[in-house]
Each structure stands twice: as structure tokens, then as C-alpha cells.
Design a protein around this motif. Structure first.
Motif, PDB file in Angstrom:
ATOM      1  N   GLU A   1     -26.020  13.119  -4.399  1.00 19.77           N
ATOM      2  CA  GLU A   1     -26.128  11.807  -3.777  1.00 19.77           C
ATOM      3  C   GLU A   1     -27.246  11.768  -2.742  1.00 19.77           C
ATOM      4  OE1 GLU A   1     -22.198  11.188  -2.211  1.00 19.77           O
ATOM      5  OE2 GLU A   1     -21.531  10.205  -4.053  1.00 19.77           O
TER       6      GLU A   1
ATOM      7  N   ASN B   1     -27.232   5.458  -1.239  1.00 25.03           N
ATOM      8  CA  ASN B   1     -26.516   4.678  -2.252  1.00 25.03           C
ATOM      9  C   ASN B   1     -26.840   5.096  -3.683  1.00 25.03           C
ATOM     10  OD1 ASN B   1     -29.112   3.732  -2.505  1.00 25.03           O
ATOM     11  ND2 ASN B   1     -28.596   1.560  -2.343  1.00 25.03           N
ATOM     12  N   LEU B   2     -27.624   6.160  -3.831  1.00 23.72           N
ATOM     13  CA  LEU B   2     -27.986   6.653  -5.167  1.00 23.72           C
ATOM     14  C   LEU B   2     -27.133   7.870  -5.509  1.00 23.72           C
ATOM     15  CD1 LEU B   2     -31.485   7.024  -6.736  1.00 23.72           C
ATOM     16  CD2 LEU B   2     -29.919   8.964  -6.775  1.00 23.72           C
TER      17      LEU B   2
ATOM     18  N   THR C   1     -26.880   7.816 -13.688  1.00 22.34           N
ATOM     19  CA  THR C   1     -27.393   7.460 -12.371  1.00 22.34           C
ATOM     20  C   THR C   1     -26.861   6.090 -11.981  1.00 22.34           C
ATOM     21  OG1 THR C   1     -29.444   8.673 -12.807  1.00 22.34           O
ATOM     22  CG2 THR C   1     -29.487   7.087 -11.002  1.00 22.34           C
ATOM     23  N   THR C   2     -26.430   5.957 -10.727  1.00 25.37           N
ATOM     24  CA  THR C   2     -26.017   4.652 -10.218  1.00 25.37           C
ATOM     25  C   THR C   2     -26.686   4.400  -8.875  1.00 25.37           C
ATOM     26  OG1 THR C   2     -24.059   5.551  -9.097  1.00 25.37           O
ATOM     27  CG2 THR C   2     -23.756   4.744 -11.349  1.00 25.37           C
ATOM     28  N   ILE C   3     -26.955   3.128  -8.601  1.00 21.86           N
ATOM     29  CA  ILE C   3     -27.499   2.695  -7.314  1.00 21.86           C
ATOM     30  C   ILE C   3     -26.569   1.626  -6.778  1.00 21.86           C
ATOM     31  CG2 ILE C   3     -29.439   1.598  -6.125  1.00 21.86           C
ATOM     32  CD1 ILE C   3     -31.274   2.750  -8.286  1.00 21.86           C
TER      33      ILE C   3
ATOM     34  N   CYS D   1     -28.104   2.721 -13.452  1.00 21.20           N
ATOM     35  CA  CYS D   1     -29.569   2.740 -13.480  1.00 21.20           C
ATOM     36  C   CYS D   1     -29.984   3.567 -14.692  1.00 21.20           C
ATOM     37  CB  CYS D   1     -30.122   3.355 -12.195  1.00 21.20           C
ATOM     38  SG  CYS D   1     -31.923   3.550 -12.161  1.00 21.20           S
TER      39      CYS D   1
ATOM     40  N   ILE E   1     -35.842   3.223  -9.297  1.00 16.47           N
ATOM     41  CA  ILE E   1     -34.915   3.464  -8.185  1.00 16.47           C
ATOM     42  C   ILE E   1     -35.351   2.700  -6.930  1.00 16.47           C
ATOM     43  CG2 ILE E   1     -34.275   5.732  -9.102  1.00 16.47           C
ATOM     44  CD1 ILE E   1     -35.944   6.971  -6.801  1.00 16.47           C
TER      45      ILE E   1
ATOM     46  N   SER F   1     -32.883   1.815  -4.234  1.00 13.11           N
ATOM     47  CA  SER F   1     -32.041   2.883  -3.703  1.00 13.11           C
ATOM     48  C   SER F   1     -32.499   3.323  -2.313  1.00 13.11           C
ATOM     49  CB  SER F   1     -32.072   4.092  -4.645  1.00 13.11           C
ATOM     50  OG  SER F   1     -33.283   4.812  -4.485  1.00 13.11           O
ATOM     51  N   ASP F   2     -31.707   4.218  -1.711  1.00 10.33           N
ATOM     52  CA  ASP F   2     -32.046   4.764  -0.398  1.00 10.33           C
ATOM     53  C   ASP F   2     -32.945   5.987  -0.504  1.00 10.33           C
ATOM     54  OD1 ASP F   2     -30.497   2.873   0.924  1.00 10.33           O
ATOM     55  OD2 ASP F   2     -28.674   4.097   0.799  1.00 10.33           O
TER      56      ASP F   2
END
Length: 228
Positions: A128, A131-132, A141-143, A148, A201, A204-205
Motif C-alpha cells: 500500500e 490510497n493505492l 490494483t485499486t485506488i 485500476c 495512477i 493515487s497518493d
């Protein structure tokens, strides 16, 4: 992740390489201890899968060679030897885990993930960055909780950046970790994939900095260095 598979039995090596390649990893194959030393001198690996019986000597000699040089890459040993004394001796040489042939490929994958987590001091298969999230097992992968979609090589690149967050990665290192040793791909391909990954991405952060003349560095967007 990038794997070095040290196995002299062609069909076994091909099966392992195919399984991990399909799962989105990069694999180099060495059929002897000499080849394995050559690869280890040229590249950095996340995991070594090592057969004990090699044509030019025992795999434990290569394992000892790694540890004597301070190379702490996790090593999972494969062998047909069943004796407990063999297992103890191999672990004492510096192996991180041990599987007896024949083995199940699903279990091999799970054992590799466990070895990597222990080596990184992690207790989860999910990487992690704010937020990614990236699941090393499913390659998802999630954001901010939203999927994603990434290609196989974009997944490899993201995993490299997450595992090495904060570290400056040279373009040449990324090239071999994404495409493996047997490639004539131009280093410009790294720029292409970094650009694609950045776009995907963007919400994302995680941010990926270009350090001209040095390489790339991934970090949280909240890090003061990210704005430089």
C-alpha cells in the motif's frame, strides 16, 4: 517481482518460469551453478528458486556463495532429498524455505509470497501507498477502493516502485527487472512504461519522480520531496 530459477531439468524449469511469468513476474533461468553466479553478479533479484542437484555441483554451494558475499536475496530450495538432516543443513546454509519434489505449483507460489513477506518484514500480501493498494497474489490494483486496470508489465513496474519506495532506481535496473536478461529492448521502453503507469495512477497518493541523470523515485505525494 523478478525471479532467478536455478534448475537443470528443462521441463521443471519451463513449468516454473511459465507459472510465474503468467502471474505477472519476470524470470531468468540458470541451468547450472556457474550460470546462476553469472546472473547474480549482473542483476538484483527478489527471490531465488534453487534446485539442490545441479550438473556442476550442489545448489548449496551457490547458496553459500550468495551469503558469503552478503547477498540476502530470499532463497527457496527445491530438492528430491527427504532426509531431515538435509533439510536442516540447507536451512543452516542460509535458505529461507525448503520444498521437496514433486511439488504443487500453487503451494510454491504461496511459499514464495510468504518468504518475500518475511524478508520485507511485512505480514500481508498487499502493498500500500496511501490510497493505492496492490495485491501481490491476485495482481489487482485499486485506488481509493476503485479497480485500476494495469497491463502485466505495468503491474511489474508498480510492484518494483512500491517495494523500493523512496529508493532511486536507475533506468537500466528497471529495464532488466521488467524485461529480464534476455532482451534487446531499448532503455527508452522504461520511459514509455513509466509514463503509462503515471497516467493510470494519477488519482493515487503515489507519485513517481524523474531524477534526471539518476533514474526514478516513487514516494507518497504528501512527501515534501515529491514536489521538487
Amino acid at each position: 517481482m523478478r525471479f532467478l530459477v536455478v534448475e537443470d531439468t528443462a521441463d521443471v524449469a519451463e513449468t516454473i518460469v511459465a507459472r510465474f511469468s503468467t502471474a505477472g513476474h519476470v524470470c531468468d533461468h540458470a541451468g547450472s551453478a556457474a550460470d546462476a553466479r553469472h546472473f547474480a553478479e549482473l542483476a538484483r533479484y527478489d527471490v531465488v528458486i534453487l534446485d539442490i542437484n545441479l550438473p556442476d555441483g550442489p545448489g548449496t554451494a551457490f547458496l553459500r556463495w550468495l551469503r558469503e558475499r552478503g547477498i540476502g536475496t530470499p532463497v527457496l530450495v527445491l530438492t528430491a532429498r527427504l532426509a531431515l538432516d538435509d533439510k536442516i543443513a540447507t536451512l543452516d546454509e542460509g535458505a529461507d524455505d525448503y520444498m521437496v519434489k514433486p511439488f504443487d505449483l500453487g503451494e510454491l507460489e504461496a511459499r514464495v509470497r510468504a518468504v518475500v513477506r518475511r524478508h520485507r518484514g511485512e505480514d500481508t500480501r498487499v502493498l500500500e501507498a496511501g490510497n493505492l493498494s496492490f495485491d501481490m497474489a491476485s495482481r489487482a490494483t485499486t485506488i481509493a477502493g476503485e479497480p485500476c486496470e494495469l497491463t502485466r508489465r505495468e503491474q511489474i513496474l508498480l510492484e518494483i516502485f512500491l517495494v523500493n519506495r523512496g529508493r532511486v532506481l536507475e533506468k537500466e535496473e528497471l529495464l532488466t527487472r521488467i524485461f529480464g536478461m534476455d532482451t534487446e529492448t531499448s532503455a527508452n521502453a522504461v520511459e514509455l512504461y513509466v509514463g503509462r503507469l503515471r497516467r493510470k495512477i494519477a488519482g493515487s497518493d503515489l507519485t513517481i519522480r524523474t531524477l534526471r541523470g539518476l533514474g526514478y523515485q516513487a514516494m507518497l505525494a504528501a512527501d515534501p520531496r515529491a514536489a521538487r
